[in-house]
Motif scaffolding. Sequence first.
Motif, mmCIF file in Angstrom:
data_model
loop_
_atom_site.group_PDB
_atom_site.id
_atom_site.type_symbol
_atom_site.label_atom_id
_atom_site.label_comp_id
_atom_site.label_asym_id
_atom_site.label_seq_id
_atom_site.Cartn_x
_atom_site.Cartn_y
_atom_site.Cartn_z
ATOM 1 N N TRP A 40 30.977 32.727 37.722
ATOM 2 C CA TRP A 40 29.994 32.158 38.652
ATOM 3 C C TRP A 40 28.666 31.917 37.948
ATOM 4 O O TRP A 40 28.025 30.875 38.129
ATOM 5 C CB TRP A 40 29.783 33.090 39.847
ATOM 6 C CG TRP A 40 30.757 32.838 40.950
ATOM 7 C CD1 TRP A 40 31.915 33.497 41.205
ATOM 8 C CD2 TRP A 40 30.660 31.818 41.954
ATOM 9 N NE1 TRP A 40 32.540 32.955 42.292
ATOM 10 C CE2 TRP A 40 31.798 31.922 42.774
ATOM 11 C CE3 TRP A 40 29.718 30.822 42.214
ATOM 12 C CZ2 TRP A 40 32.014 31.083 43.845
ATOM 13 C CZ3 TRP A 40 29.942 29.987 43.292
ATOM 14 C CH2 TRP A 40 31.077 30.114 44.083
ATOM 15 N N LEU A 44 26.826 28.357 37.476
ATOM 16 C CA LEU A 44 25.469 28.129 37.980
ATOM 17 C C LEU A 44 24.519 27.713 36.862
ATOM 18 O O LEU A 44 23.638 26.870 37.057
ATOM 19 C CB LEU A 44 24.948 29.385 38.671
ATOM 20 C CG LEU A 44 25.555 29.677 40.042
ATOM 21 C CD1 LEU A 44 25.061 31.023 40.565
ATOM 22 C CD2 LEU A 44 25.217 28.580 41.030
ATOM 23 N N THR A 45 24.678 28.296 35.689
ATOM 24 C CA THR A 45 23.829 27.939 34.556
ATOM 25 C C THR A 45 24.049 26.481 34.147
ATOM 26 O O THR A 45 23.091 25.741 33.876
ATOM 27 C CB THR A 45 24.116 28.867 33.359
ATOM 28 O OG1 THR A 45 23.919 30.215 33.771
ATOM 29 C CG2 THR A 45 23.226 28.551 32.189
ATOM 30 N N VAL A 47 25.226 24.026 36.080
ATOM 31 C CA VAL A 47 24.703 23.152 37.142
ATOM 32 C C VAL A 47 23.181 23.112 37.100
ATOM 33 O O VAL A 47 22.575 22.040 37.233
ATOM 34 C CB VAL A 47 25.221 23.629 38.520
ATOM 35 C CG1 VAL A 47 24.502 22.921 39.650
ATOM 36 C CG2 VAL A 47 26.721 23.397 38.618
ATOM 37 N N ALA A 48 22.548 24.269 36.894
ATOM 38 C CA ALA A 48 21.084 24.306 36.831
ATOM 39 C C ALA A 48 20.567 23.494 35.638
ATOM 40 O O ALA A 48 19.546 22.813 35.740
ATOM 41 C CB ALA A 48 20.598 25.748 36.730
ATOM 42 N N GLY A 49 21.275 23.537 34.522
ATOM 43 C CA GLY A 49 20.865 22.739 33.360
ATOM 44 C C GLY A 49 20.974 21.254 33.623
ATOM 45 O O GLY A 49 20.095 20.481 33.241
ATOM 46 N N VAL A 51 20.876 19.762 36.619
ATOM 47 C CA VAL A 51 19.859 19.397 37.607
ATOM 48 C C VAL A 51 18.484 19.359 36.943
ATOM 49 O O VAL A 51 17.688 18.450 37.184
ATOM 50 C CB VAL A 51 19.885 20.376 38.793
ATOM 51 C CG1 VAL A 51 18.683 20.189 39.705
ATOM 52 C CG2 VAL A 51 21.174 20.204 39.585
ATOM 53 N N GLY A 52 18.197 20.337 36.104
ATOM 54 C CA GLY A 52 16.904 20.362 35.412
ATOM 55 C C GLY A 52 16.708 19.167 34.503
ATOM 56 O O GLY A 52 15.612 18.597 34.431
ATOM 57 N N SER A 53 17.768 18.762 33.814
ATOM 58 C CA SER A 53 17.631 17.601 32.924
ATOM 59 C C SER A 53 17.398 16.326 33.720
ATOM 60 O O SER A 53 16.638 15.449 33.289
ATOM 61 C CB SER A 53 18.869 17.460 32.043
ATOM 62 O OG SER A 53 20.005 17.166 32.834
#
Length: 78
Positions: A40, A44-45, A47-49, A51-53
């Motif tokens: 998990w 999440l890491t 997906v967060a990367g 979204v952040g990019s």
Amino acid sequence: MFRRRDPVPFAFLAEADEFRSNVAPPPRQRSSAGQTAGRWLLGLTIVAGLVGSVVLGMPAMSTPSATQTQQSQASQGH
């Protein structure tokens, strides 16, 4: 040259489709809580990367609006 006169028996290929093994595979081991949590967190890491990019890249992908262009032209005239 030697020529084979006997037909090649391909009956074993037809029988291979009907073959059923009587040996059951071992049961799958359940993942531990730590492994599940790790998967998990990795997801999440990632997906967060992504979204952040996208969030950080949005200003570079957007075109300047008309008001910003007029302001920049006015500041260059002074």
